[in-house]
Design an enzyme around this catalytic site. Structure first.
Site, PDB file in Angstrom:
ATOM      1  N   ASP A  76     -55.631 -37.136 -47.553  1.00  0.00           N
ATOM      2  CA  ASP A  76     -56.123 -37.575 -46.464  1.00  0.00           C
ATOM      3  C   ASP A  76     -57.632 -37.495 -46.244  1.00  0.00           C
ATOM      4  O   ASP A  76     -58.301 -36.806 -46.666  1.00  0.00           O
ATOM      5  CB  ASP A  76     -55.494 -36.740 -44.976  1.00  0.00           C
ATOM      6  CG  ASP A  76     -53.988 -37.357 -44.917  1.00  0.00           C
ATOM      7  OD1 ASP A  76     -53.620 -38.074 -45.730  1.00  0.00           O
ATOM      8  OD2 ASP A  76     -53.465 -36.596 -44.213  1.00  0.00           O
ATOM      9  N   ARG A  89     -49.731 -31.542 -40.172  1.00  0.00           N
ATOM     10  CA  ARG A  89     -49.919 -32.180 -41.416  1.00  0.00           C
ATOM     11  C   ARG A  89     -50.478 -31.055 -42.432  1.00  0.00           C
ATOM     12  O   ARG A  89     -50.317 -31.315 -43.625  1.00  0.00           O
ATOM     13  CB  ARG A  89     -50.760 -33.380 -41.296  1.00  0.00           C
ATOM     14  CG  ARG A  89     -50.239 -34.513 -40.411  1.00  0.00           C
ATOM     15  CD  ARG A  89     -51.123 -35.526 -40.401  1.00  0.00           C
ATOM     16  NE  ARG A  89     -51.264 -36.434 -41.901  1.00  0.00           N
ATOM     17  CZ  ARG A  89     -50.391 -36.783 -42.403  1.00  0.00           C
ATOM     18  NH1 ARG A  89     -49.323 -37.381 -41.686  1.00  0.00           N
ATOM     19  NH2 ARG A  89     -50.758 -37.617 -43.530  1.00  0.00           N
ATOM     20  N   GLU A 136     -58.512 -35.941 -11.868  1.00  0.00           N
ATOM     21  CA  GLU A 136     -60.032 -35.880 -12.158  1.00  0.00           C
ATOM     22  C   GLU A 136     -60.180 -34.425 -12.688  1.00  0.00           C
ATOM     23  O   GLU A 136     -61.517 -34.177 -12.677  1.00  0.00           O
ATOM     24  CB  GLU A 136     -60.595 -35.944 -10.908  1.00  0.00           C
ATOM     25  CG  GLU A 136     -60.739 -37.654 -10.593  1.00  0.00           C
ATOM     26  CD  GLU A 136     -59.476 -38.357 -10.401  1.00  0.00           C
ATOM     27  OE1 GLU A 136     -59.402 -39.314 -10.818  1.00  0.00           O
ATOM     28  OE2 GLU A 136     -58.309 -37.679  -9.839  1.00  0.00           O
ATOM     29  N   PRO A 172     -62.503 -33.272 -21.468  1.00  0.00           N
ATOM     30  CA  PRO A 172     -63.611 -34.044 -21.957  1.00  0.00           C
ATOM     31  C   PRO A 172     -64.773 -33.074 -22.236  1.00  0.00           C
ATOM     32  O   PRO A 172     -65.839 -33.487 -22.888  1.00  0.00           O
ATOM     33  CB  PRO A 172     -63.823 -35.044 -20.760  1.00  0.00           C
ATOM     34  CG  PRO A 172     -62.629 -34.846 -20.032  1.00  0.00           C
ATOM     35  CD  PRO A 172     -62.037 -33.626 -20.299  1.00  0.00           C
TER      36      PRO A 172
END
Ligand SMILES: Nc1ccccc1-c1cnco1
Length: 238
Positions: free
Chosen positions: A168, A153, A116, A88
Site C-alpha cells: 500500500d 489493514r 459545532e 478538527p
C-alpha cells in the site's frame, strides 16, 4: 484489536464495518468493534445530548455528561485502552500514526462528536485528539471509520494478501504506481506494453518510475529519505 465507538449515530459505524476487509477481519475474530449510542448514557427522558453554548454563538454543543457516563462505563472493566477524540483540532492522522496505534493499542475508544463541537471538558478524559484532515465534517464518525479501516489493514492476517498491506502506498514513502487489468485494449486505451512483457525486473523499474513520477507531481512533500537508487530515478524524471 478491539474498537469501542461512542456516537449518536451507531448505524453509520455498524453499516460500514460489515463490508470488505473489515467484515472479513471481524469474521476471522482478528478485530472486534463495539458501538455505543451516547443517548443510552443520558439521564433525561428525551435523551438529550446537546445544549446551547455558554457565551452565545450559533449551533449546539454536545454536553459532557453522556461522554463521561459512557467512558466511565467502559473503564469499569479496568482494561487498558487508548481514548481518542476525533476532532478538527487534533493532530493529523497519518499512516505512521495508524502503525503506532496498531502496535501500541490492544483496545481503542473512538469518541465521535457532532454539531459545532463538544464540551471542552470531555478532553480531560481522552488520551489523544486526532484529525483526519483539514476539512469540516458533520461529525467524527467518518474519521473513526478511517482510523478503524487503516489500522485493521495493518493487523497481520487481516488482509488476504499480506503483500498488499506492505505494497500500500504511503508505507513506502511515496504514492502508488498505476494498476491495470483486463481488457488489454479498452476503446483504444491500451495497457502499457511493459506490463505484458513478463519481464519482472523491467516491470518493477517501470512501476517505481511511475510511482515517483506521480509523487513528484501530486505529493512532492512525501519525497524525503529516498534511497540513492530512487533518487537516481527521480533525477532522471526531472
Ligand atoms: N470536522 C469534524 C467534526 C466533528 C468531529 C471530527 C471532525 C474531523 C476529524 N478530522 C477532521 O475533521
Amino acid at each position: 484489536m478491539k474498537f469501542e465507538v461512542l456516537t449518536i449515530f451507531p448505524e453509520i459505524i455498524e453499516c460500514y464495518i460489515k463490508h470488505g476487509v473489515l467484515g472479513k477481519a471481524l469474521n476471522k475474530g482478528i478485530v472486534e468493534v463495539k458501538v455505543y449510542n451516547l443517548r443510552d448514557f443520558t439521564s433525561d427522558k428525551h435523551k438529550k445530548v446537546d445544549d446551547y453554548p455558554y457565551g452565545g454563538g450559533a449551533g449546539m454543543v454536545m454536553q459532557i455528561e453522556p461522554f463521561y457516563n459512557a467512558i466511565m462505563h467502559l473503564k469499569a472493566d479496568e482494561k487498558p485502552r487508548k481514548l481518542v477524540l476525533l476532532s478538527p483540532q487534533g493532530r493529523k492522522f497519518t499512516q505512521k500514526l495508524a502503525q503506532k496505534f496498531m502496535e501500541e493499542s490492544k483496545a481503542m475508544v473512538l469518541i465521535c462528536g457532532r454539531y459545532e463541537g463538544i464540551d471542552e471538558r470531555v478532553k480531560a478524559f481522552v488520551d489523544e485528539e486526532v484529525s483526519i484532515g483539514d476539512y469540516v465534517l458533520s461529525g467524527g464518525e467518518l474519521a473513526a471509520l478511517v482510523i478503524i479501516d487503516s489500522v485493521v489493514r495493518l493487523i497481520p492476517g487481516a488482509l488476504g494478501d499480506e503483500l498488499s498491506a506492505v505494497e500500500d502506498s504511503f508505507m513506502k514513502g511515496f504514492l502508488d504506481y498505476p494498476h491495470y487489468t483486463r481488457p488489454e485494449d479498452f476503446k483504444g486505451m491500451k495497457v502499457p506494453e511493459v506490463l505484458l512483457s513478463g519481464d519482472h525486473k523491467k516491470i518493477a523499474l517501470w512501476r517505481k518510475r511511475q510511482a515517483l513520477k506521480n509523487t513528484l507531481k501530486n505529493r512532492p512533500d512525501l519525497l524525503k529519505n529516498l534511497s540513492p537508487e530512487d533518487m537516481r530515478i527521480l533525477k532522471e524524471l526531472c
